[in-house]
Design a protein around this motif. Structure first.
Motif, PDB file in Angstrom:
ATOM      1  N   VAL A  42       0.950  -1.136   0.163  1.00 44.14           N
ATOM      2  CA  VAL A  42       0.032  -0.039   0.036  1.00 44.14           C
ATOM      3  C   VAL A  42       0.813   1.285  -0.001  1.00 44.14           C
ATOM      4  O   VAL A  42       1.733   1.499   0.868  1.00 44.14           O
ATOM      5  CB  VAL A  42      -1.033   0.071   1.110  1.00 44.14           C
ATOM      6  CG1 VAL A  42      -1.706   1.444   1.143  1.00 44.14           C
ATOM      7  CG2 VAL A  42      -1.692  -1.196   1.393  1.00 44.14           C
ATOM      8  N   GLU A  43       0.733   2.219  -1.033  1.00 43.23           N
ATOM      9  CA  GLU A  43       1.462   3.098  -1.109  1.00 43.23           C
ATOM     10  C   GLU A  43       1.122   4.307  -0.046  1.00 43.23           C
ATOM     11  O   GLU A  43       0.156   4.293   0.602  1.00 43.23           O
ATOM     12  CB  GLU A  43       1.258   4.094  -2.429  1.00 43.23           C
ATOM     13  CG  GLU A  43       1.584   3.181  -3.563  1.00 43.23           C
ATOM     14  CD  GLU A  43       1.429   3.594  -4.844  1.00 43.23           C
ATOM     15  OE1 GLU A  43       0.647   5.063  -4.878  1.00 43.23           O
ATOM     16  OE2 GLU A  43       1.712   3.431  -5.938  1.00 43.23           O
ATOM     17  N   SER A  44       2.062   5.060   0.442  1.00 39.17           N
ATOM     18  CA  SER A  44       1.992   6.142   1.436  1.00 39.17           C
ATOM     19  C   SER A  44       0.698   7.001   1.279  1.00 39.17           C
ATOM     20  O   SER A  44       0.143   7.524   2.278  1.00 39.17           O
ATOM     21  CB  SER A  44       3.433   6.989   1.635  1.00 39.17           C
ATOM     22  OG  SER A  44       3.510   7.667   0.383  1.00 39.17           O
ATOM     23  N   VAL A 159     -10.809   8.475  -2.868  1.00 38.74           N
ATOM     24  CA  VAL A 159      -9.375   8.739  -3.286  1.00 38.74           C
ATOM     25  C   VAL A 159      -8.692   7.527  -2.857  1.00 38.74           C
ATOM     26  O   VAL A 159      -7.686   7.097  -3.434  1.00 38.74           O
ATOM     27  CB  VAL A 159      -8.791   9.948  -2.756  1.00 38.74           C
ATOM     28  CG1 VAL A 159      -7.239  10.161  -3.280  1.00 38.74           C
ATOM     29  CG2 VAL A 159      -9.542  11.181  -3.441  1.00 38.74           C
ATOM     30  N   GLY A 160      -8.644   7.321  -1.342  1.00 40.99           N
ATOM     31  CA  GLY A 160      -7.748   6.067  -0.780  1.00 40.99           C
ATOM     32  C   GLY A 160      -8.006   4.766  -1.432  1.00 40.99           C
ATOM     33  O   GLY A 160      -6.930   3.962  -1.312  1.00 40.99           O
ATOM     34  N   ILE A 161      -9.287   4.507  -1.698  1.00 41.52           N
ATOM     35  CA  ILE A 161      -9.544   3.014  -1.933  1.00 41.52           C
ATOM     36  C   ILE A 161      -9.160   2.770  -3.379  1.00 41.52           C
ATOM     37  O   ILE A 161      -9.409   1.621  -3.644  1.00 41.52           O
ATOM     38  CB  ILE A 161     -11.129   2.871  -1.660  1.00 41.52           C
ATOM     39  CG1 ILE A 161     -11.449   1.578  -1.583  1.00 41.52           C
ATOM     40  CG2 ILE A 161     -12.045   3.348  -2.821  1.00 41.52           C
ATOM     41  CD1 ILE A 161     -11.026   0.931  -0.134  1.00 41.52           C
ATOM     42  N   ILE A 162      -9.045   3.485  -4.152  1.00 43.04           N
ATOM     43  CA  ILE A 162      -8.788   3.339  -5.425  1.00 43.04           C
ATOM     44  C   ILE A 162      -7.647   2.170  -5.885  1.00 43.04           C
ATOM     45  O   ILE A 162      -7.767   1.389  -6.788  1.00 43.04           O
ATOM     46  CB  ILE A 162      -8.322   4.408  -6.435  1.00 43.04           C
ATOM     47  CG1 ILE A 162      -9.647   5.494  -6.491  1.00 43.04           C
ATOM     48  CG2 ILE A 162      -7.784   4.140  -7.816  1.00 43.04           C
ATOM     49  CD1 ILE A 162      -9.421   6.747  -7.031  1.00 43.04           C
ATOM     50  N   TYR A 163      -6.498   2.310  -5.138  1.00 40.55           N
ATOM     51  CA  TYR A 163      -5.218   1.232  -5.305  1.00 40.55           C
ATOM     52  C   TYR A 163      -5.043   0.456  -4.353  1.00 40.55           C
ATOM     53  O   TYR A 163      -3.882   0.007  -3.851  1.00 40.55           O
ATOM     54  CB  TYR A 163      -3.996   2.472  -5.555  1.00 40.55           C
ATOM     55  CG  TYR A 163      -4.174   3.312  -6.721  1.00 40.55           C
ATOM     56  CD1 TYR A 163      -4.114   2.943  -8.018  1.00 40.55           C
ATOM     57  CD2 TYR A 163      -4.032   4.664  -6.438  1.00 40.55           C
ATOM     58  CE1 TYR A 163      -4.238   3.839  -8.947  1.00 40.55           C
ATOM     59  CE2 TYR A 163      -4.197   5.602  -7.340  1.00 40.55           C
ATOM     60  CZ  TYR A 163      -4.357   5.225  -8.573  1.00 40.55           C
ATOM     61  OH  TYR A 163      -4.581   5.911  -9.672  1.00 40.55           O
ATOM     62  N   VAL A 164      -6.136  -0.023  -3.682  1.00 42.70           N
ATOM     63  CA  VAL A 164      -5.925  -0.936  -2.460  1.00 42.70           C
ATOM     64  C   VAL A 164      -6.931  -1.694  -2.642  1.00 42.70           C
ATOM     65  O   VAL A 164      -8.267  -1.431  -2.813  1.00 42.70           O
ATOM     66  CB  VAL A 164      -5.688  -0.360  -1.088  1.00 42.70           C
ATOM     67  CG1 VAL A 164      -7.168   0.578  -0.746  1.00 42.70           C
ATOM     68  CG2 VAL A 164      -5.532  -1.451   0.016  1.00 42.70           C
ATOM     69  N   GLU A 165      -6.909  -3.234  -2.343  1.00 42.84           N
ATOM     70  CA  GLU A 165      -8.169  -4.030  -2.119  1.00 42.84           C
ATOM     71  C   GLU A 165      -9.210  -3.386  -1.068  1.00 42.84           C
ATOM     72  O   GLU A 165      -8.994  -3.041  -0.050  1.00 42.84           O
ATOM     73  CB  GLU A 165      -7.752  -5.430  -1.723  1.00 42.84           C
ATOM     74  CG  GLU A 165      -8.698  -6.376  -1.843  1.00 42.84           C
ATOM     75  CD  GLU A 165      -9.698  -6.834  -0.700  1.00 42.84           C
ATOM     76  OE1 GLU A 165     -10.639  -7.077  -1.037  1.00 42.84           O
ATOM     77  OE2 GLU A 165      -9.373  -6.447   0.453  1.00 42.84           O
ATOM     78  N   ALA A 166     -10.583  -3.499  -1.563  1.00 36.72           N
ATOM     79  CA  ALA A 166     -11.326  -2.847  -0.759  1.00 36.72           C
ATOM     80  C   ALA A 166     -11.685  -3.050   0.496  1.00 36.72           C
ATOM     81  O   ALA A 166     -11.653  -2.490   1.550  1.00 36.72           O
ATOM     82  CB  ALA A 166     -12.702  -2.936  -1.395  1.00 36.72           C
ATOM     83  N   ASN A 167     -11.564  -4.538   0.858  1.00 41.66           N
ATOM     84  CA  ASN A 167     -11.557  -5.168   2.116  1.00 41.66           C
ATOM     85  C   ASN A 167     -10.691  -4.643   3.002  1.00 41.66           C
ATOM     86  O   ASN A 167     -10.751  -4.257   4.219  1.00 41.66           O
ATOM     87  CB  ASN A 167     -11.639  -6.617   2.364  1.00 41.66           C
ATOM     88  CG  ASN A 167     -13.269  -7.020   1.586  1.00 41.66           C
ATOM     89  OD1 ASN A 167     -14.114  -6.955   2.097  1.00 41.66           O
ATOM     90  ND2 ASN A 167     -12.993  -7.685   0.321  1.00 41.66           N
ATOM     91  N   LEU A 168      -9.352  -4.815   2.547  1.00 39.80           N
ATOM     92  CA  LEU A 168      -8.032  -4.012   3.415  1.00 39.80           C
ATOM     93  C   LEU A 168      -8.161  -2.661   3.617  1.00 39.80           C
ATOM     94  O   LEU A 168      -7.919  -2.149   4.799  1.00 39.80           O
ATOM     95  CB  LEU A 168      -6.731  -4.369   2.360  1.00 39.80           C
ATOM     96  CG  LEU A 168      -5.475  -4.090   3.207  1.00 39.80           C
ATOM     97  CD1 LEU A 168      -5.260  -4.563   4.356  1.00 39.80           C
ATOM     98  CD2 LEU A 168      -4.400  -4.613   2.160  1.00 39.80           C
TER      99      LEU A 168
END
Length: 275
Positions: A42-44, A159-168
């Motif tokens: 996960v990016e900063s 904005v934050g959920i775009i590049y991470v698995e939604a449950n995580l």
């Protein structure tokens, strides 16, 4: 379920207890889908927006449950759900999502519907037997602040959920909500009251927490797949179910004016989604 659980417990403590339930539920779902190892990638910037979204959620919860404790569900919920308008405006400004004629028209109907549901006459209030605590206008301030924070929650989360698995992503957000809610408990010196929470309150707060966790997981999966301009209005249709449940299980009464407001609010919510 939250309203019933709040009957004999401080609102800050109730929020903190529910947050712990949501945290357990969210991370359980992470391990069920097997996305726990993705946390190392996960990016900063994603961390920042998810944490900010979590903090906004914490602020919204604290204000919302304080409002519920001071006022009736059928007065607090419409204001909280009016965050739809704020979210749609912010989605247009910050996320560059399109806003057409039907979207603006829907926002107008939502605003009118909310006003009708809140603008109760003095006679109506007396007929409903609202006690002095419930008629205290401080509930209005907390309900408005809950709506503001809820709007920020959706935008930051999108904005934050775009590049991470939604449950995580949902589980990471919850990590930010937990300390904020417990800090408020200790600030108000409510931690000692936890031993006084009765079984009924525990049951309904736990059920409310599980329901919230499930709602979050579905909501942020939807945000990952669609525009906030469409997802948020559909999510806010929960007001229909909330009002029905309030009538069935809490015996709260509705005036004709508030029912007309509910219809207009629902129509305004659906308008930008399907047209």
């Amino acid at each position: 379920m939250a309203k019933i659980g709040l009957a004999t417990i401080d609102s800050h403590l109730a929020t903190a207890i529910r947050t712990m339930i949501v945290l357990v539920f969210a991370w359980l779902m992470v391990f069920i889908v097997g996305s726990q190892n993705d946390i190392w990638y996960v990016e900063s910037s994603t961390w920042i927006f998810l944490i900010l979204s979590g903090l906004a959620t914490g602020g919204s919860w604290l204000c919302y449950f304080r409002a519920l404790q001071l006022g009736n569900v059928n007065r607090v919920v419409p204001i909280d759900k009016s965050s739809t308008i704020l979210t749609m405006i912010m989605a247009f400004i910050f996320l560059r999502e399109p806003m057409d004629f039907f979207t603006v028209l829907g926002m107008i109907f939502i605003g009118i519907g909310t006003w009708l549901m809140l603008k109760l006459s003095k006679n109506t209030e007396n007929e409903k037997g609202i006690n002095e605590k419930e008629s205290n206008q401080s509930w209005l301030f907390f309900a408005i602040m809950a709506a503001v924070f809820a709007g920020l929650t959706a935008i930051l989360g999108r904005v934050g959920i775009i590049y991470v698995e939604a449950n995580l992503g949902t589980a990471i957000r919850t990590l930010a909500v937990v300390p904020m809610s417990w800090i408020m408990v200790f600030i108000t010196k409510g931690q000692s009251k936890i031993v006084k929470v009765d079984i009924k309150s525990w049951i309904f707060l736990i059920l409310s927490g599980v329901a919230t966790g499930a709602s979050w997981l579905l909501f942020y999966n939807a945000l990952q797949l669609g525009n906030a301009m469409h997802v948020v209005p559909i999510d806010k249709l929960s007001i229909v179910f909330t009002m029905v449940f309030a009538g069935l299980f809490l015996s709260e009464k509705f005036s004709k004016r508030s029912l007309i407001g509910l219809v207009l609010l629902t129509f305004g919510t659906l308008l930008p989604v399907f047209l």
